[in-house]
Design a protein around this motif. Structure first.
Motif, short mmCIF file in Angstrom:
data_model
loop_
_atom_site.label_atom_id
_atom_site.label_comp_id
_atom_site.label_asym_id
_atom_site.label_seq_id
_atom_site.Cartn_x
_atom_site.Cartn_y
_atom_site.Cartn_z
N GLY A 11 0.79 -1.22 0.00
CA GLY A 11 0.00 0.00 0.00
C GLY A 11 0.83 1.28 0.00
N GLU A 12 2.14 1.16 0.01
CA GLU A 12 3.01 2.34 0.04
C GLU A 12 2.93 3.09 -1.28
OE1 GLU A 12 7.73 3.33 0.85
OE2 GLU A 12 7.04 1.27 0.90
N THR A 13 2.92 4.40 -1.22
CA THR A 13 2.91 5.22 -2.43
C THR A 13 4.33 5.73 -2.67
OG1 THR A 13 0.63 5.93 -2.01
CG2 THR A 13 1.93 7.27 -3.54
N PRO A 14 4.96 5.29 -3.77
CA PRO A 14 6.32 5.74 -4.05
C PRO A 14 6.35 7.22 -4.42
CG PRO A 14 5.71 3.86 -5.44
CD PRO A 14 4.48 4.30 -4.72
N THR A 15 7.43 7.89 -4.09
CA THR A 15 7.63 9.29 -4.44
C THR A 15 8.68 9.38 -5.53
OG1 THR A 15 9.41 9.60 -2.85
CG2 THR A 15 7.14 9.95 -2.04
N GLY A 16 8.84 10.57 -6.09
CA GLY A 16 9.90 10.78 -7.08
C GLY A 16 11.26 10.47 -6.49
N ALA A 17 11.51 10.89 -5.26
CA ALA A 17 12.80 10.64 -4.61
C ALA A 17 13.03 9.14 -4.42
CB ALA A 17 12.86 11.37 -3.26
N THR A 18 11.97 8.41 -4.08
CA THR A 18 12.09 6.97 -3.88
C THR A 18 12.43 6.28 -5.21
OG1 THR A 18 10.46 7.07 -2.12
CG2 THR A 18 10.94 4.90 -3.01
N PHE A 19 11.69 6.66 -6.27
CA PHE A 19 11.99 6.08 -7.59
C PHE A 19 13.42 6.41 -8.03
CE2 PHE A 19 7.36 5.55 -8.55
CZ PHE A 19 7.43 4.22 -8.91
N ASN A 20 13.85 7.65 -7.81
CA ASN A 20 15.20 8.03 -8.19
C ASN A 20 16.24 7.18 -7.46
OD1 ASN A 20 14.32 9.98 -9.97
ND2 ASN A 20 14.54 11.66 -8.50
N ALA A 21 16.05 7.01 -6.16
CA ALA A 21 17.02 6.23 -5.36
C ALA A 21 16.99 4.76 -5.72
CB ALA A 21 16.74 6.42 -3.88
N GLU A 22 15.79 4.22 -5.95
CA GLU A 22 15.66 2.79 -6.17
C GLU A 22 15.83 2.34 -7.62
OE1 GLU A 22 15.34 0.41 -3.76
OE2 GLU A 22 15.75 2.12 -2.47
N ILE A 23 15.57 3.20 -8.56
CA ILE A 23 15.63 2.78 -9.96
C ILE A 23 16.68 3.59 -10.73
CG2 ILE A 23 14.32 2.56 -12.11
CD1 ILE A 23 11.84 2.08 -10.27
N ARG A 24 16.50 4.91 -10.81
CA ARG A 24 17.43 5.72 -11.61
C ARG A 24 18.86 5.57 -11.13
NH1 ARG A 24 17.55 11.74 -10.29
NH2 ARG A 24 18.73 10.77 -8.62
N ASP A 25 19.10 5.73 -9.83
CA ASP A 25 20.47 5.70 -9.32
C ASP A 25 21.11 4.33 -9.48
OD1 ASP A 25 19.98 8.32 -8.72
OD2 ASP A 25 19.86 8.03 -6.55
N GLN A 26 20.31 3.26 -9.34
CA GLN A 26 20.84 1.92 -9.54
C GLN A 26 21.27 1.74 -11.00
OE1 GLN A 26 21.45 -0.36 -7.28
NE2 GLN A 26 20.47 0.61 -5.55
N TRP A 27 20.45 2.18 -11.95
CA TRP A 27 20.80 2.05 -13.36
C TRP A 27 21.98 2.94 -13.73
CZ3 TRP A 27 20.26 -1.69 -16.50
CH2 TRP A 27 19.21 -2.59 -16.33
N ASN A 28 22.04 4.13 -13.14
CA ASN A 28 23.18 5.00 -13.41
C ASN A 28 24.49 4.32 -13.02
OD1 ASN A 28 21.82 7.09 -14.58
ND2 ASN A 28 21.66 8.30 -12.70
N SER A 29 24.49 3.58 -11.92
CA SER A 29 25.73 2.91 -11.51
C SER A 29 26.11 1.80 -12.50
CB SER A 29 25.61 2.34 -10.09
OG SER A 29 24.74 1.24 -10.05
N VAL A 30 25.13 1.16 -13.11
CA VAL A 30 25.40 0.11 -14.10
C VAL A 30 25.90 0.74 -15.41
CG1 VAL A 30 24.33 -1.68 -15.55
CG2 VAL A 30 23.77 -1.53 -13.11
#
Length: 164
Positions: A11-30
């Protein structure tokens, strides 16, 4: 920058900051640029010295997989030490298994060999074939597989599992 993925709550609502930390930043490292490093070059008896050699070492670590590229163009003041050669790794290898990468000499001829990384190792040992049939591998040194000289190149390509 790879980090452990977040555990999401029902039921958690993701935020832009959460998506950035969990998805964007992970892909940037790859997708990031490779990291430069200068491998330590050691000999079993006495260490070689790069001198004015041109040394290019780079690695990319994704999770516990490390890709390594090393290119050493020997210079006129390079010395080759004595005994078998090893090059330092950017990270300690996983405790189990042996991992093998490619090594090449480019001098008067191109000679293919291997770099071997044992379990829990901080270096890779370099081997090239010797004469005979079948070919056996000998530890690279000042005179194996060639008598090294200015202008010769040693290139390494390795992918190995890291300890952490």
């Amino acid at each position: 920058m790879t980090t452990t993925p977040r555990t999401w709550a029902s039921g958690e609502t993701p935020t832009g900051a959460t998506f950035n930390a969990e998805i964007r930043d992970q892909w940037n490292s790859v997708l990031d640029a490779w990291t430069a490093y200068t491998p330590a070059w050691t000999g079993a008896t006495s260490n070689p010295v790069y001198g004015n050699a041109v040394v290019t070492g780079r690695y990319m670590k994704v999770g516990r997989t490390c890709h390594v590229r090393i290119d050493i163009s020997m210079g006129s003041t390079t010395t080759y030490g004595s005994g078998g050669w090893a090059l330092s790794l950017p990270f300690t290898s996983a405790a189990t298994g042996s991992q093998v990468g490619d090594a090449h000499v480019l001098m008067s001829a191109r000679i293919a060999g291997h770099i071997n990384v044992g379990g829990g190792a901080t270096v890779g040992q370099i081997f090239f074939p010797t004469s005979g049939s079948p070919h056996t591998l000998s530890w690279a040194s000042a005179t194996v597989p060639v008598t090294w000289a200015a202008g010769a190149r040693l290139t390494i390509a390795l992918t190995y599992e890291t300890a952490t």
